[in-house]
Scaffold this active site. Sequence first.
Site, mmCIF file in Angstrom:
data_model
loop_
_atom_site.group_PDB
_atom_site.id
_atom_site.type_symbol
_atom_site.label_atom_id
_atom_site.label_comp_id
_atom_site.label_asym_id
_atom_site.label_seq_id
_atom_site.Cartn_x
_atom_site.Cartn_y
_atom_site.Cartn_z
ATOM 1 N NE ARG A 23 -4.051 -1.921 0.343
ATOM 2 C CZ ARG A 23 -5.110 -2.253 1.068
ATOM 3 N NH1 ARG A 23 -5.531 -1.466 2.025
ATOM 4 N NH2 ARG A 23 -5.763 -3.364 0.813
ATOM 5 N NE ARG A 27 -7.315 3.950 2.584
ATOM 6 C CZ ARG A 27 -7.911 2.952 3.229
ATOM 7 N NH1 ARG A 27 -9.177 3.058 3.563
ATOM 8 N NH2 ARG A 27 -7.228 1.873 3.548
ATOM 9 N NE ARG A 36 -11.008 7.651 -2.213
ATOM 10 C CZ ARG A 36 -11.157 7.430 -0.903
ATOM 11 N NH1 ARG A 36 -10.639 6.339 -0.356
ATOM 12 N NH2 ARG A 36 -11.777 8.284 -0.140
ATOM 13 C CG ASP A 73 -8.890 -4.549 -3.918
ATOM 14 O OD1 ASP A 73 -8.293 -3.887 -3.038
ATOM 15 O OD2 ASP A 73 -9.628 -5.521 -3.646
HETATM 16 O O1 CP3 Z 1 0.294 -0.259 -3.012
HETATM 17 C C1 CP3 Z 1 -0.555 -1.192 -2.989
HETATM 18 O O2 CP3 Z 1 -0.399 -2.182 -2.243
HETATM 19 C C2 CP3 Z 1 -1.771 -0.998 -3.879
HETATM 20 C C3 CP3 Z 1 -2.464 -2.140 -4.484
HETATM 21 C C4 CP3 Z 1 -3.382 -2.947 -3.575
HETATM 22 C C5 CP3 Z 1 -4.636 -2.540 -3.029
HETATM 23 N N1 CP3 Z 1 -5.224 -3.609 -2.434
HETATM 24 C C6 CP3 Z 1 -5.212 -1.192 -3.112
HETATM 25 C C7 CP3 Z 1 -6.284 -0.811 -2.165
HETATM 26 C C8 CP3 Z 1 -3.203 -4.275 -3.206
HETATM 27 C C9 CP3 Z 1 -1.997 -5.155 -3.476
HETATM 28 C C10 CP3 Z 1 -4.378 -4.678 -2.505
HETATM 29 C C11 CP3 Z 1 -4.577 -6.031 -2.007
HETATM 30 C C12 CP3 Z 1 -5.755 -6.336 -1.195
HETATM 31 N N2 CP3 Z 1 -7.029 -5.870 -1.324
HETATM 32 C C13 CP3 Z 1 -5.764 -7.319 -0.178
HETATM 33 C C14 CP3 Z 1 -4.585 -8.166 0.227
HETATM 34 C C15 CP3 Z 1 -3.681 -7.406 1.130
HETATM 35 C C16 CP3 Z 1 -4.307 -7.045 2.443
HETATM 36 O O3 CP3 Z 1 -4.596 -5.868 2.622
HETATM 37 O O4 CP3 Z 1 -4.528 -7.965 3.252
HETATM 38 C C17 CP3 Z 1 -7.068 -7.379 0.349
HETATM 39 C C18 CP3 Z 1 -7.539 -8.272 1.477
HETATM 40 C C19 CP3 Z 1 -7.864 -6.474 -0.395
HETATM 41 C C20 CP3 Z 1 -9.321 -6.210 -0.250
HETATM 42 C C21 CP3 Z 1 -9.549 -4.831 0.199
HETATM 43 N N3 CP3 Z 1 -9.318 -3.717 -0.574
HETATM 44 C C22 CP3 Z 1 -10.071 -4.411 1.437
HETATM 45 C C23 CP3 Z 1 -10.462 -5.330 2.577
HETATM 46 C C24 CP3 Z 1 -10.136 -3.030 1.395
HETATM 47 C C25 CP3 Z 1 -10.712 -2.146 2.462
HETATM 48 C C26 CP3 Z 1 -9.775 -1.975 3.598
HETATM 49 C C27 CP3 Z 1 -8.972 -0.731 3.402
HETATM 50 O O5 CP3 Z 1 -7.745 -0.795 3.610
HETATM 51 O O6 CP3 Z 1 -9.603 0.266 3.065
HETATM 52 C C28 CP3 Z 1 -9.613 -2.600 0.149
HETATM 53 C C29 CP3 Z 1 -9.476 -1.225 -0.335
HETATM 54 C C30 CP3 Z 1 -8.168 -0.800 -0.939
HETATM 55 N N4 CP3 Z 1 -7.365 -1.567 -1.749
HETATM 56 C C31 CP3 Z 1 -7.596 0.494 -0.819
HETATM 57 C C32 CP3 Z 1 -6.424 0.496 -1.592
HETATM 58 C C33 CP3 Z 1 -5.495 1.659 -1.827
HETATM 59 C C34 CP3 Z 1 -8.235 1.649 -0.077
HETATM 60 C C35 CP3 Z 1 -9.361 2.103 -0.905
HETATM 61 C C36 CP3 Z 1 -9.633 3.561 -0.844
HETATM 62 O O7 CP3 Z 1 -8.908 4.350 -1.473
HETATM 63 O O8 CP3 Z 1 -10.636 3.906 -0.212
#
Ligand code: CP3
Length: 343
Positions: A23, A27, A36, A73
């Site tokens: 990540r 954010r 975003r 994602d």
């Molecule tokens: O730099 C990076 O790592 C960006 C790429 C990336 C994202 N999600 C962007 C994201 C990657 C590799 C992921 C993987 C991901 N997504 C996982 C595995 C890693 C982990 O976190 O355990 C999982 C379980 C998800 C599913 C997911 N996506 C959830 C549960 C959430 C909500 C929780 C949160 O952190 O908000 C997301 C949203 C998400 N994925 C965001 C980002 C940048 C935040 C979204 C936003 O901008 O509101």
Amino acid sequence: MSKRFLEILKGKKTDRPAFWFMRQAGRYLPEYMEKRKEAGSFLDLCYNPEFAIEVTHQPLRRNKMDAAILFSDILVIPHALGQDLAFQVGKGPVLTPIDSLSKLNALSIDHLHECLSPIYNTVKGLSSTLGQETALIGFAGAPWTVATYMVQGHGSPDQAAARSWAYNDPSVFQKLIDLLVEATSSYLIRQVDHGAEALQLFDSWSGSLPEKEFERWCIHPTAKIIQNIRAIYPDIPIIGFPKGAGAKYPNFIKETGVTAVSIDTSMPLEWARDHIQSLVPIQGSLDPLLLAAGGDALEKEALRILDIFKDGGHIFNLGHGIVPQTPPEHVEQLSKIIRDYRY
Ligand code: CP3
């Protein structure tokens, strides 16, 4: 110019560890929040190649990491299989739960690549713009973790819906996992076709599985995906992240054939060095909340991690993603510590 991150995955010695942060785009960066907003929603951002390329570059402009992960994602796979998906601000992902054989049968792999084509364009655009030193990581969720969201319809602390379904009706649950193995394999192969230089499989919820279930729902599907990818790309490095798997890591490494593993914050470092890094390069594992806290404690722990892993392959990372409250200067402070470290 060789890429330090890829050299380490090949088992070569480098001047210092490589580093990137899960990540690292996200954010905690005001410029991400702006993009975003401009995109409309998080999913719109993922499916807009121009914007997704831009947010992948954002952290690198502040601070050159040795690798960048594709901005997307793990839940785009269920979405491309036909499941409804929305990301609600403050709530995370919301899906219409797949909780019966008929709902499972309504999913289809037929439009997978069509739906995911914007992501392939992001990979292609990143591959031509990241430059000589920054490696491009493609990724997907591992089937178990993706299934936990598909079955429950949202994130949950105990993944109870998927675990229960897997106990109550393992043969039907197996169908869901098999579908995910097929879709994920061909999705990742396409990412490599478009320029991904390494892949990471996120199994964020593998820690909730007991030994036998871990074998069936984490190790086997992961091994199958790696086998499918390596049939086309025998040399592509693949990093596994069976988060929370603890003492099950060595078996995971031996049975899946991963090139390297990411470890989470809870893992004792000396144990990890002796039982994991002795097998494959290791990635991790600073606590994201310590990064958010910063200061001397951050520096001290970063140096401790660097010292413990200095005799084997090490890609410095966090144990999980950067949290939104992290001051960007702390990411710069940590990057400098790693960049200045010498073997
Ligand atoms: O730099 C990076 O790592 C960006 C790429 C990336 C994202 N999600 C962007 C994201 C990657 C590799 C992921 C993987 C991901 N997504 C996982 C595995 C890693 C982990 O976190 O355990 C999982 C379980 C998800 C599913 C997911 N996506 C959830 C549960 C959430 C909500 C929780 C949160 O952190 O908000 C997301 C949203 C998400 N994925 C965001 C980002 C940048 C935040 C979204 C936003 O901008 O509101």
